[in-house]
Design a protein around this motif. Structure first.
Motif, short mmCIF file in Angstrom:
data_model
loop_
_atom_site.label_atom_id
_atom_site.label_comp_id
_atom_site.label_asym_id
_atom_site.label_seq_id
_atom_site.Cartn_x
_atom_site.Cartn_y
_atom_site.Cartn_z
N THR A 211 37.23 8.78 -55.18
CA THR A 211 37.77 8.14 -53.98
C THR A 211 36.79 8.20 -52.81
O THR A 211 36.84 7.38 -51.92
N HIS A 212 35.95 9.23 -52.81
CA HIS A 212 34.94 9.36 -51.75
C HIS A 212 33.91 10.40 -52.16
O HIS A 212 34.16 11.17 -53.09
N PRO A 213 32.74 10.39 -51.51
CA PRO A 213 31.77 11.45 -51.78
C PRO A 213 32.31 12.75 -51.19
O PRO A 213 32.36 12.91 -49.96
N GLY A 285 37.71 6.91 -42.47
CA GLY A 285 38.24 7.81 -41.45
C GLY A 285 37.85 9.24 -41.79
O GLY A 285 37.20 9.93 -41.02
N HIS A 286 38.24 9.69 -43.00
CA HIS A 286 37.81 11.02 -43.47
C HIS A 286 36.31 10.95 -43.80
O HIS A 286 35.55 11.84 -43.42
N THR A 287 35.91 9.91 -44.52
CA THR A 287 34.48 9.60 -44.69
C THR A 287 34.28 8.10 -44.47
O THR A 287 35.26 7.34 -44.45
N HIS A 302 43.97 10.25 -51.81
CA HIS A 302 42.96 11.29 -51.57
C HIS A 302 43.11 11.95 -50.20
O HIS A 302 44.20 12.37 -49.84
N ASP A 303 42.04 11.96 -49.39
CA ASP A 303 42.07 12.69 -48.13
C ASP A 303 42.36 11.74 -46.97
O ASP A 303 41.54 11.54 -46.07
N THR A 304 43.55 11.11 -47.02
CA THR A 304 44.09 10.40 -45.86
C THR A 304 45.28 11.23 -45.39
O THR A 304 45.16 12.00 -44.46
N ASP A 316 36.24 15.13 -38.88
CA ASP A 316 35.06 15.59 -38.13
C ASP A 316 33.80 15.70 -38.97
O ASP A 316 32.82 16.31 -38.56
N PHE A 317 33.81 15.12 -40.19
CA PHE A 317 32.57 15.09 -40.97
C PHE A 317 31.66 14.02 -40.36
O PHE A 317 32.14 13.10 -39.68
N PRO A 318 30.32 14.08 -40.64
CA PRO A 318 29.46 12.98 -40.20
C PRO A 318 30.02 11.65 -40.70
O PRO A 318 30.35 11.52 -41.89
N GLY A 344 44.58 14.15 -52.48
CA GLY A 344 43.39 14.74 -53.09
C GLY A 344 43.28 16.26 -52.93
O GLY A 344 42.43 16.88 -53.57
N HIS A 345 44.09 16.83 -52.04
CA HIS A 345 44.06 18.28 -51.85
C HIS A 345 45.45 18.77 -51.53
O HIS A 345 46.30 18.00 -51.05
N ASP A 346 45.66 20.08 -51.73
CA ASP A 346 46.85 20.71 -51.18
C ASP A 346 46.50 22.12 -50.78
O ASP A 346 46.02 22.90 -51.61
FE LIG Z 1 37.43 15.20 -48.82
#
Ligand SMILES: [Fe+2]
Ligand SMILES: N[C@@H](CCC(=O)N[C@@H](CS)C(=O)NCC(=O)O)C(=O)O
Length: 428
Positions: A211-213, A285-287, A302-304, A316-318, A344-346
């Protein structure tokens, strides 16, 4: 408080008070499962108090909070895991005992020990109405794709196998390559567990999707490509992430054309997994490169958003942007209300069991970063929360990006045969 014996290992109960925990221990119970979310009614003891009461009584305790209409497989598996680990009989409670018994009965059905048609009668014999369990099973029978999740506790990541039941073809989403930063050891235990599941279910892998790097773990996409031959894919804007990090790593030889993947997906692209329709939504947004995969009625977001009790991903990632994340979330929330959302996480707030599945409706109703919030409020809230998160960023960010912007390939070995990571100092 009612307490009903289901079998030698399990009893279900209504809400216990503090004194009831000592009585449970005296009655020979070894563990308590609290299946009730905090804050359902005034005067409810809640997770923290129950955990303390259990400890004082010498009982093991686990927090598997569920709402009746929103039970997921994760809840059922967490209930079963507690039962399997218990050193003796378990008492599981919610408000009345119905949800606790529902979790047990659904586990029995998923494991093939009870027929779906027998669930309600089983409940009636014990004095409980398990119509909700029947509805869960009816809904599940009609769902496509099948989604199996693999929680990776080291980085709290959720990996998925998404399969078309009719054709037994599947995609793997966001697989993790193991890495221990203290020893520098890498491993494939998580990826191999996914392969073992695929083999035991008789599935054929059609796609390996990221879904993303990722910034907190290595992707196992390349390893799984070598094992299965299936093509790898990621969002087309990964080239922007490559350009950004090429400079940070001072890496002239890094190709920034995305050629490390077999397919780069742009917003609106469609593809198939064994006859199931899949569509790509650009979700930055996240990346800069994040995408959502919408496969049948399941969106891999994922990370939304995380599950509703866990808010949203950091920005706050680059290349991150709270405003862009807001737009991405709105696009996902415009999907049909019953769309299943897989995160993508919990990070297990309150020490509850890992959860990863929700719906558009549940997010709109219960996610404090979303319900009743407009864009300006979201951006302010997200940026304030990002300021409180540990810096610099996830602890593996500098390790992980150099692997993940090459599709999960570890650095090439040097002339002594050994691989090395490169860590920029004072760069962020
Ligand atoms: Fe992530
Ligand atoms: N403590 C974790 C943090 C991981 C992290 O930053 N996760 C991102 C997703 S990759 C996130 O959005 N976290 C939200 C949060 O921690 O509230 C680590 O160091 O790896």
């Amino acid at each position: 408080m009612t307490c009903v014996k289901v079998n030698e290992l399990l009893s279900v109960a209504g809400q216990p008070d503090a004194a009831a925990f000592a009585a449970f221990a005296a009655d020979g119970f070894a563990a308590v499962i609290n299946a009730r979310p905090d804050g359902e009614e005034p005067g409810q003891p809640g997770n923290t108090a129950e955990k303390a009461s259990a400890a004082a009584a010498g009982l093991s305790y686990s927090f598997v909070p569920v709402k009746g209409a929103e039970i997921t497989e994760a809840d059922i598996f967490a209930f079963q895991a507690t039962m399997a680990q218990a050193k003796g009989p378990v008492v599981a409670h919610c408000k009345s005992g119905t949800r606790a018994l529902t979790l047990h009965a659904l586990g029995e059905v998923l494991d093939g020990r009870m027929k779906p048609g027998d669930v309600e009668a089983f409940g009636q014999n014990l004095g409980f109405d398990l119509a909700g369990a029947r509805r869960f099973l009816e809904k599940r029978a009609g769902q496509a794709p099948h989604v199996t999740a693999f929680f990776e506790p080291r980085t709290c990541s959720v990996q998925y196998v998404v399969s078309a039941p009719k054709t037994k073809r599947c995609a793997i989403i966001d697989p993790v390559l193991d890495f221990d930063e203290m020893s520098g050891a890498t491993g494939t235990a998580n990826a191999d567990a996914i392969l073992a599941h695929i083999e035991s279910e008789g599935l054929t892998v059609e796609w390996i999707l990221d879904t993303h790097p990722h910034a907190d773990h290595f992707s196992a996409a390349h390893y799984l490509h070598e094992k299965t031959g299936a093509p790898t894919a990621i969002g087309a804007h990964v080239t922007d992430v490559q350009t950004l990090w090429k400079e940070i790593y001072n890496w002239p030889a890094l190709k920034t054309d995305g050629s490390q993947w077999d397919q780069l997906f742009a917003d609106g692209d469609t593809f198939e997994i064994g006859g199931l329709k899949a569509r790509v939504m650009f979700s930055p947004g996240h990346t800069l490169a994040s995408i959502t995969y919408l496969i049948g009625d399941a969106a891999f977001v994922h990370d939304t958003m995380f599950t509703p009790d866990s808010g949203t991903a950091r920005t706050d990632f680059p290349g991150g942007s709270a405003a862009a994340l807001w737009q991405s979330i709105q696009a996902i929330l415009s999907l049909p209300e019953e769309t299943r959302l897989f995160s993508g996480h919990d990070y297990q707030p309150g020490g509850r069991h890992p959860r990863w599945e929700s719906t558009v409706a549940a997010q709109k109703r219960a996610n404090p970063h979303i319900a009743g919030i407009d864009e300006a409020a979201f951006v302010a809230l997200r940026q304030a929360r990002d300021r409180t998160l540990p810096k610099p960023k996830p602890k593996l960010m500098l390790h992980a990006l150099q692997v993940n912007i090459r599709g999960g390939r570890l650095p090439d070995p040097e002339e002594n045969g050994r691989r090395y990571l490169k860590i920029p100092l004072d760069a962020l």
